[in-house]
Design an enzyme around this catalytic site. Sequence first.
Site, short mmCIF file in Angstrom:
data_model
loop_
_atom_site.label_atom_id
_atom_site.label_comp_id
_atom_site.label_asym_id
_atom_site.label_seq_id
_atom_site.Cartn_x
_atom_site.Cartn_y
_atom_site.Cartn_z
CG ASP A 61 -9.84 7.39 10.23
OD1 ASP A 61 -9.16 6.39 9.87
OD2 ASP A 61 -9.91 7.76 11.41
CG ASN A 88 1.05 3.71 0.47
OD1 ASN A 88 2.20 3.26 0.55
ND2 ASN A 88 0.74 4.96 0.81
CE1 TYR A 152 4.55 0.37 9.30
CE2 TYR A 152 6.80 -0.47 9.35
CZ TYR A 152 5.76 0.13 8.66
OH TYR A 152 5.93 0.48 7.35
CB ALA A 154 3.95 -8.02 13.98
CE LYS A 156 2.64 -1.27 6.40
NZ LYS A 156 1.74 -0.88 5.28
#
Length: 251
Positions: A61, A88, A152, A154, A156
Amino acid sequence: MNTSTEQRVVLVTGAGTGIGRATAHAFAAQGARVVAVGRRTAPLTETAAQHPSLITPLAADITEEGAAEALVREAVGTYGRLDVLVNNAGIVGEGSLGTYTRAGVEAQLATNLVAPVLLTQAALPALGERGGVVVNVSTSVGQRAWPGSSVYAASKTALELLTRSWAVELAPRGIRVVAVAPGAVDTPIGEHRGLTPDERAAVRNWQVAHTPLGRIGRPEEVAWAITRLAAPEASFVTGVVLPVDGGAVVA
């Protein structure tokens, strides 16, 4: 500058499915040794099965305390070097203002933003030894509005700013930093978001309608861009964010 393709060591997060799996396969096909990181053992085992002598599955994790340092130690301890880091892994949460919870927001930021920062930081000594490369995986919707998944997008988009900033910061150390911004790609992300089959179909129909090339992309097409940007032949390319989205951003 590292000019050896076949001997490189690559660490890929989120390698159990989708773009991460395709990227692990693409690097292994070039002869690189790949440490494939993800939370679940079974998908990682499937990823490694295609190139068992080159892909090492590593369940972890990346948001846990100390995970970044442990992953880099494992890669360097196993192979003696680290040449490419591919950030990724990412998660998407639903919601809009008025519905967010602290836990939901923090979970997305922890995976999509904090983990790449700490993992890149932990990898710097190893990457600096050989003129390594960091490849961040963003999203093309980060350059547009995306109501309903704005946290999400924001997170990235922040990764894209880090890409440009790190490219300048790390250039004196010979480390390149680049990013790809995928558009609509055929991955299990809709299932991971908990969407029903009908909801996933509706999303796909909307995505196709807003993609000039008129189709959904394939993970292998994004993996191609990642491997090309990370290639020794791209040694004068840094700070770039390459859309792989069928023209969606420019439409």
